[in-house]
Design a protein around this motif. Structure first.
Motif, PDB file in Angstrom:
ATOM      1  N   GLN A   1      27.122  15.773 -23.095  1.00 46.87           N
ATOM      2  CA  GLN A   1      26.029  15.652 -24.032  1.00 46.87           C
ATOM      3  C   GLN A   1      24.845  16.497 -23.594  1.00 46.87           C
ATOM      4  N   VAL A   2      23.971  16.755 -24.549  1.00 50.80           N
ATOM      5  CA  VAL A   2      22.756  17.525 -24.297  1.00 50.80           C
ATOM      6  C   VAL A   2      21.566  16.689 -24.742  1.00 50.80           C
ATOM      7  N   GLN A   3      20.544  16.649 -23.910  1.00 51.61           N
ATOM      8  CA  GLN A   3      19.334  15.895 -24.239  1.00 51.61           C
ATOM      9  C   GLN A   3      18.123  16.827 -24.210  1.00 51.61           C
ATOM     10  N   LEU A   4      17.235  16.621 -25.173  1.00 46.62           N
ATOM     11  CA  LEU A   4      15.953  17.310 -25.203  1.00 46.62           C
ATOM     12  C   LEU A   4      14.850  16.261 -25.148  1.00 46.62           C
ATOM     13  N   VAL A   5      13.908  16.469 -24.273  1.00 47.58           N
ATOM     14  CA  VAL A   5      12.812  15.521 -24.105  1.00 47.58           C
ATOM     15  C   VAL A   5      11.491  16.264 -24.196  1.00 47.58           C
ATOM     16  N   GLU A   6      10.656  15.848 -25.173  1.00 48.01           N
ATOM     17  CA  GLU A   6       9.335  16.460 -25.343  1.00 48.01           C
ATOM     18  C   GLU A   6       8.283  15.681 -24.568  1.00 48.01           C
ATOM     19  N   SER A   7       7.209  16.363 -24.220  1.00 51.22           N
ATOM     20  CA  SER A   7       6.050  15.712 -23.612  1.00 51.22           C
ATOM     21  C   SER A   7       4.805  16.508 -23.979  1.00 51.22           C
ATOM     22  N   GLY A   8       3.654  15.836 -23.890  1.00 53.20           N
ATOM     23  CA  GLY A   8       2.383  16.517 -24.114  1.00 53.20           C
ATOM     24  C   GLY A   8       1.692  16.194 -25.419  1.00 53.20           C
ATOM     25  N   GLY A   9       2.257  15.310 -26.223  1.00 48.56           N
ATOM     26  CA  GLY A   9       1.617  14.960 -27.483  1.00 48.56           C
ATOM     27  C   GLY A   9       0.428  14.050 -27.287  1.00 48.56           C
ATOM     28  N   GLY A  10      -0.284  13.775 -28.386  1.00 47.36           N
ATOM     29  CA  GLY A  10      -1.404  12.865 -28.301  1.00 47.36           C
ATOM     30  C   GLY A  10      -2.473  13.143 -29.334  1.00 47.36           C
ATOM     31  N   LEU A  11      -3.650  12.612 -29.056  1.00 46.76           N
ATOM     32  CA  LEU A  11      -4.806  12.733 -29.948  1.00 46.76           C
ATOM     33  C   LEU A  11      -5.765  13.790 -29.398  1.00 46.76           C
ATOM     34  N   VAL A  12      -6.236  14.664 -30.266  1.00 47.05           N
ATOM     35  CA  VAL A  12      -7.156  15.714 -29.851  1.00 47.05           C
ATOM     36  C   VAL A  12      -8.159  15.945 -30.962  1.00 47.05           C
TER      37      VAL A  12
END
Length: 121
Positions: A1-12
């Protein structure tokens, strides 16, 4: 399997900056195009930016000059630097990767779960 994980989102706040990261892991032989998409409620998903394994880039007109996509092939990671953010950039941002798995000659597109970006004062 292949996994993609995002980070860095939020309120600005409007005019601010954020940097998104997306790391691909798992059963990977090669990755071709990596990209970022976004979808706001009531709207269709749209391509924000994409980058090939060789570094060629493509941007939506609405983000040209404000967003920069880059990647680290050694880390199977794609980044999206977002500057001069506007309220209309508010959306769920999702990364994608066109992956070739070991032993296969086919390419498959994989998706991350998405991360919320909210631009508001």
């Amino acid at each position: 399997q292949v996994q993609l994980v995002e980070s860095g989102g939020g309120l600005v706040q409007p005019g601010g900056s954020l940097r998104l990261s997306c790391a691909a892991s798992g059963d990977i032989f090669s990755i071709n195009v990596m990209g970022w998409y976004r979808q706001a409620p009531g709207f269709q998903r749209e391509l924000v930016a994409a980058i090939s394994s060789g570094g060629s880039t493509n941007y939506a007109d609405s983000v040209k000059g404000r967003f920069t996509i880059s990647r680290d092939n050694a880390k199977n990671t794609v980044y999206l630097q977002m500057n001069s953010l506007k309220p209309e950039d508010t959306s769920i941002y999702t990364c994608s990767a066109d992956v070739r798995r070991p032993g296969s000659n086919r390419w498959y597109k994989y998706w991350g779960p998405g991360t919320q970006i909210t631009v508001s004062s």
